[in-house]
Motif scaffolding. Structure first.
Motif, PDB file in Angstrom:
ATOM      1  N   PRO A 122       0.821  -1.214   0.000  1.00 54.63           N
ATOM      2  CA  PRO A 122       0.000   0.000   0.000  1.00 54.63           C
ATOM      3  C   PRO A 122       0.856   1.266   0.000  1.00 54.63           C
ATOM      4  N   GLY A 123       0.438   2.227  -0.835  1.00 51.40           N
ATOM      5  CA  GLY A 123       1.152   3.490  -0.943  1.00 51.40           C
ATOM      6  C   GLY A 123       2.254   3.495  -1.978  1.00 51.40           C
TER       7      GLY A 123
ATOM      8  N   LEU B  73       3.758 -14.391   3.645  1.00 49.32           N
ATOM      9  CA  LEU B  73       3.110 -14.888   4.854  1.00 49.32           C
ATOM     10  C   LEU B  73       2.951 -13.752   5.845  1.00 49.32           C
ATOM     11  N   SER B  74       1.730 -13.567   6.354  1.00 41.19           N
ATOM     12  CA  SER B  74       1.468 -12.576   7.384  1.00 41.19           C
ATOM     13  C   SER B  74       0.365 -13.110   8.290  1.00 41.19           C
ATOM     14  N   ASP B  75      -0.072 -12.283   9.243  1.00 43.59           N
ATOM     15  CA  ASP B  75      -1.155 -12.685  10.134  1.00 43.59           C
ATOM     16  C   ASP B  75      -2.490 -12.770   9.396  1.00 43.59           C
TER      17      ASP B  75
ATOM     18  N   GLN C  31      -6.281  -5.176  -2.013  1.00 41.98           N
ATOM     19  CA  GLN C  31      -6.668  -6.291  -1.154  1.00 41.98           C
ATOM     20  C   GLN C  31      -5.665  -6.562  -0.046  1.00 41.98           C
ATOM     21  N   MET C  32      -4.741  -5.644   0.176  1.00 43.86           N
ATOM     22  CA  MET C  32      -3.730  -5.838   1.205  1.00 43.86           C
ATOM     23  C   MET C  32      -4.134  -5.150   2.502  1.00 43.86           C
ATOM     24  N   HIS C  33      -3.601  -5.673   3.601  1.00 39.27           N
ATOM     25  CA  HIS C  33      -3.829  -5.043   4.896  1.00 39.27           C
ATOM     26  C   HIS C  33      -3.124  -3.685   4.909  1.00 39.27           C
ATOM     27  N   PRO C  34      -3.739  -2.652   5.496  1.00 40.39           N
ATOM     28  CA  PRO C  34      -3.132  -1.312   5.473  1.00 40.39           C
ATOM     29  C   PRO C  34      -1.734  -1.244   6.068  1.00 40.39           C
TER      30      PRO C  34
ATOM     31  N   ASP D 189       0.576  -3.563   5.768  1.00 36.27           N
ATOM     32  CA  ASP D 189       1.519  -4.345   4.963  1.00 36.27           C
ATOM     33  C   ASP D 189       2.499  -3.392   4.283  1.00 36.27           C
ATOM     34  N   SER D 190       3.796  -3.601   4.513  1.00 35.49           N
ATOM     35  CA  SER D 190       4.809  -2.716   3.930  1.00 35.49           C
ATOM     36  C   SER D 190       5.880  -3.477   3.168  1.00 35.49           C
TER      37      SER D 190
END
Length: 225
Positions: free
Chosen positions: A90-91, A142-144, A110-113, A115-116
């Motif tokens: 994102p961004g 892989l993430s939560d 569709q990504m979690h805000p 997520d970097s």
């Protein structure tokens, strides 16, 4: 615009059902697999670039995930052939193009805000694959909130079986069979909601699949962001 926007229902799109739609950018067409919104949309698509086509530089407020299916996809001076996995958080911003033409699988917004992570993985490299039981797995992310990988499975082996927490897959090679009835060839896209109980196994040629899980546990959070 709403395309396969009811996330409580399973969806299967096979290549014979592809509906290529011209995008606002010359030389770029897409198959809308799911979509919530107009041009700035939460979307999953197959996108086809004609040789020499491009998009102007633009940002992705909720991120973009890409898998290159054929040809060469470019971002400015970086070039990715078939088999590359690309994740722009994102961004981020980029200027996509293709000199020779390309087909890519794309997921937007569709990504979690939080997520970097920027990811670039060449899945053609044997070193990124690992053996897990009887199958080969290429971890991609892989993430939560989500897990993304490629899986190579042998003929008759189950990719998914029993009740699941939501899953999305794209058949990259071979074919899979759903509930011993429906064969889905290369290019087929399948989305299964949380709690769906289905058996999906590799067909007689085996299968290689993109598999994403975890991200559909709360689809309303995605569509309202």
């Amino acid at each position: 615009m709403l395309v396969n926007a009811d996330f409580s229902r399973p969806v299967v799109v096979t290549p014979d059902r592809y509906d290529w739609v011209t995008s606002p950018q010359n030389g770029v067409e897409r198959v809308m697999l799911d979509r919530v919104g107009e041009e700035q949309a939460r979307a999953t698509s197959i996108v086809r670039y004609a040789a020499g086509s491009h998009f102007p530089d633009h940002a992705h407020p909720r991120g973009e995930e890409i898998f290159v299916l054929s040809g060469t996809f470019s971002e400015s001076d970086d070039h990715y052939q078939a088999g590359w996995y690309i994740r722009n958080p994102p961004g981020s911003a980029h200027q996509p193009s293709s000199a020779e033409g390309a087909i890519i699988f794309v997921k937007l917004r569709q990504m979690h805000p939080t997520d970097s992570q920027r990811v670039r993985i060449d899945t053609r490299d044997p070193a990124v694959w690992r053996r897990q039981g009887h199958r080969e797995v290429c971890p991609l992310f892989l993430s939560d909130t989500e897990r993304v990988c490629l899986q190579r499975i042998s003929p008759g082996e189950a990719l998914l079986e029993g009740r699941i927490g939501g899953a999305e897959l794209l058949v990259l090679a071979g074919n899979v069979v759903i509930e011993e009835r429906r064969s889905c060839e290369r290019g087929s896209w399948i989305r299964l909601p949380q709690g769906e109980s289905l058996k999906i196994v590799a067909g007689p040629r085996g299968a290689t699949c993109y598999l994403k899980t975890g991200h559909l546990l709360d689809p309303q959070a995605e569509t309202s962001a």
